[in-house]
Design an enzyme around this catalytic site. Structure first.
Site, PDB file in Angstrom:
ATOM      1  CG  ASP A 342      -0.160  -0.168   2.474  1.00  0.00           C
ATOM      2  OD1 ASP A 342       0.216  -1.366   2.704  1.00  0.00           O
ATOM      3  OD2 ASP A 342      -0.177   0.814   3.242  1.00  0.00           O
ATOM      4  CG  ASN A 343       3.247   2.571   2.474  1.00  0.00           C
ATOM      5  OD1 ASN A 343       2.219   3.401   2.507  1.00  0.00           O
ATOM      6  ND2 ASN A 343       3.716   2.110   3.847  1.00  0.00           N
ATOM      7  CG  ASP A 352       2.245   6.431   1.744  1.00  0.00           C
ATOM      8  OD1 ASP A 352       1.503   7.763   1.866  1.00  0.00           O
ATOM      9  OD2 ASP A 352       1.567   5.483   1.323  1.00  0.00           O
TER      10      ASP A 352
END
Length: 670
Positions: A342-343, A352
């Site tokens: 997710d990063n 992020d």
């Protein structure tokens, strides 16, 4: 008036004699930040667009194209069949601007003037207290593999999409505010960020941009009198901290995890994506992503085979961009810290910024995240993890692009990383030819760095002292290099402190005996064996240092570097065959200085700016940003004297280019 204009510092002049081997910025500060910015823009022929914030050209394509959550209430929930949830930012009390990045706002065609940023609406707009005309606010739904395990729905728990601005060049920039309050994806958190973490993200986003590393940008950092509770050290002693919001700018914040919302039930964690099995939605997300951000690949297709070919081209381009990105990280000595899926940006840019860190002393096992007990995201593992994440992306889109088609393409990542990394390293070494043996030369340099405890950034910068062997200054340059790089090596005391065992030797001896008697335990403890191996090596190194003295270490360091230098000189001799030595040396020196930064955002330097800001003095943040804008060259090398004289007053720059003292190493972020 905002604090970036309110606080001043003394005028200083930083002398080159401060660090003759590396060079330092020479500053005679006489003017304000904004006059300097305008002078630089004029010098670089950058057009300044007279665009008021209220007249930004919004075109919120993502919200028009992708499905929205049918529920509009701001409560934590599973969001099915949607890519975004509409949500309003939560206002903060008395927003106040900490710092701004002028060049980031240039992407939005906002004119660089003090009036824009001192206007009371500025802090209101970029804290979420007031919406820009044309803005639509939403939070993005995504999932992710965190530390190797699928975590199900995650989403923007503290970041809120403000919209997409199309500038005069027809470039599309998504803007979002991070720390703007709860969203449907906040889970048990409060949706806020604090001053220290926001300053770190603001500074590093811009530092990476100026280093030439693809990244999201940070436009502003706005703090407030709203207080949130944080347990900084996780020791049961929480404190109140200021809620702070940063403006982030990128082509898009779609990430690998955006495509994991379709993932079926995970056999290990028992979790699934909220839109599991919805292939129509997957296709819509793929079409939007490719047509908008990969237009060179997008095309209307008539058959399944043609579509799969287009998707494969898209996937392979993501692999290339990701490989080039992580190669850049390795070349500047930067560690992300939380490389979950997710990063990972679908654009191949850094996103992020959490517990990141630039290495001080070179350590391939460098872990910048205090929560990463197993070292999954250590410096040396970043290429491997990015590759793993790319495979997970392939799995996430397999309903549209079968794995038997996408998986063999992982070799594209391997080839691109190898090429990009070696190209970057050759530039750092000033090598303009590609020859066999270059990889070994680089490897031996890094091994010598590790053995001597050499500072990563300054060690590479010292290479520019070495001239080609045919030049008249060759012998003198060797001595200069050795004197310089030995000074960048860790002292005996520093190395002993670094290698001091974390587990008592007696316990490790007992554990080794147990493994010898019951070898099957190694398989049972597979996840912890890497940590154990590191500790064993640490203890061996610590023992080898016991018999050393400071003098013997310095002598050993010089010998190791002298041996490596011989190999480097031999390699350089192959560069100058039949060439003008003086001209070639000038070219390689220029190449090396443009590839080996003299200034990076070291943790302790960022922390000093944070400490001042927490006391209400924001000048340290903006001054540090100014320093980070020229990581490779001195201002007098880039600008004329008229522009140089308009630079703002800055703190003593000698500190920024020196390796940190022993008191300033080992700062851990979680």
């Amino acid at each position: 008036m905002s604090n970036i204009l309110k606080y001043g510092v003394k005028n200083i002049t930083a002398r080159k004699s401060c660090l003759p081997s590396i060079g330092v910025v020479k500053v005679d500060a006489t003017a304000t930040f904004f006059s300097k910015t305008k002078a630089l823009l004029a010098h670089k022929n950058v057009p300044v667009i007279n665009m008021a914030l209220e007249k930004l050209k919004f075109d919120n394509l993502a919200l028009r194209t992708l499905p929205l959550d049918s529920e509009t209430g701001n409560r934590q929930r599973r969001v099915e069949g949607a890519c975004f949830s509409l949500v309003d930012p939560t206002p903060v009390d008395s927003p106040e601007t900490v710092a701004v990045s002028q060049s980031a706002f240039e992407l939005l065609d906002v004119e660089v003037t003090p009036e824009v940023f001192s206007n009371e609406n500025f802090a209101a707009y970029f804290s979420g207290n007031k919406l820009l005309p044309g803005s639509q606010t939403a939070a993005h739904c995504y999932c992710g593999h965190q530390f190797g395990h699928f975590s199900g729905q995650l989403g923007d728990g503290c970041a809120i999409y403000l919209g997409e601005v199309v500038n005069q060049k027809e470039e599309r920039w998504e803007i979002q505010i991070k720390g703007a309050g709860k969203t449907p994806y906040s889970r048990h958190a409060d949706g806020r960020k604090v001053l220290r973490s926001s300053i770190r993200e603001f500074l590093c986003s811009e530092a990476m941009h100026y280093l030439g590393v693809p990244t999201t940008r940070a436009g502003s950092c706005v703090t407030s009198n709203t207080k949130v509770i944080r347990d900084i050290k996780y020791d049961g002693n929480p404190i109140l901290e200021k809620a702070t919001v940063i403006l982030r700018i990128a082509p898009t914040f779609i990430r690998f995890g955006s495509f994991e919302i379709f993932k079926p039930l995970d056999a290990v964690t028992g979790r699934e994506g909220p839109s599991v099995g919805q292939q129509d939605l997957l296709n819509k997300l793929l079409d939007y992503t490719i047509s908008t951000f990969y237009p060179q690949i997008w095309r209307e297709v008539g058959s399944t085979a043609e579509r799969q070919q287009m998707l494969l081209e898209f996937y392979e381009e993501v692999l290339r961009r990701t490989a080039r990105l992580v190669a850049k990280w390795q070349c500047v000595g930067w560690c992300h810290g939380v490389l979950n899926t997710d990063n990972m940006s679908i654009m191949g840019i850094t996103i992020d910024y959490g517990p990141y860190g630039f290495m001080d002393r070179f350590d391939p096992g460098f872990i910048c995240n205090g929560s990463d007990d197993g070292g999954r995201y250590s410096f040396e593992k970043q290429p491997e993890i990015c590759r793993w994440n790319c495979l997970k992306l392939g799995e996430a889109i397999q309903m549209s692009l079968p794995l038997e088609i996408s998986k063999p393409s992982i070799k594209v990542f391997d080839e691109e990383f190898e090429s990009a990394y070696l190209t970057g390293m050759r530039e750092k070494f000033g090598l303009q030819k590609s020859l066999d043996g270059d990889k070994e030369l680089v490897s031996n340099f890094l091994s010598t760095m590790l053995e001597t405890g050499c500072d990563f950034t300054n060690g590479f910068r010292s290479l520019s002292l070495v001239t080609l062997p045919e030049s008249a200054q060759s012998e003198e340059s060797k001595h200069k290099f050795l004197d310089s790089i030995v000074k960048e090596c860790a002292s005996l005391t520093e190395l002993q402190k670094f290698y001091k065992p974390k587990i008592p030797p007696g316990q490790m001896a007992m554990f080794k005996n147990l493994l010898e008697q019951q070898p099957h335990l190694a398989e049972v403890l597979r996840g912890q064996m890497a940590v154990i191996d590191v500790e064993l090596k640490r203890q061996e190194k610590f023992q080898s240092l016991k018999d050393m003295t400071s003098e013997s270490k310095e002598h050993a360091d010089r010998k190791l570097w002298s041996d490596w230098l011989d190999a480097y000189i031999a390699r350089l001799s192959k560069e100058s065959t039949g060439s003008d030595v003086t001209l070639l040396n000038e070219r390689r020196l220029k190449l090396m200085k443009a590839s080996n930064p003299r200034i990076i955002l070291r943790n302790y330097i960022a922390q000093e700016a944070i400490a001042k800001a927490e006391e209400g003095d924001y000048s340290g943040v903006q001054n540090l940003l100014e320093v980070l804008k020229t990581p490779y060259t001195d201002p007098e090398e880039e600008f004329n004297q008229e522009v140089t004289s308009s630079l703002p007053a800055l703190p003593d720059l000698c500190r920024y280019v020196s390796k940190p003292s022993s008191d300033n190493t080992g700062l851990i972020v979680t």
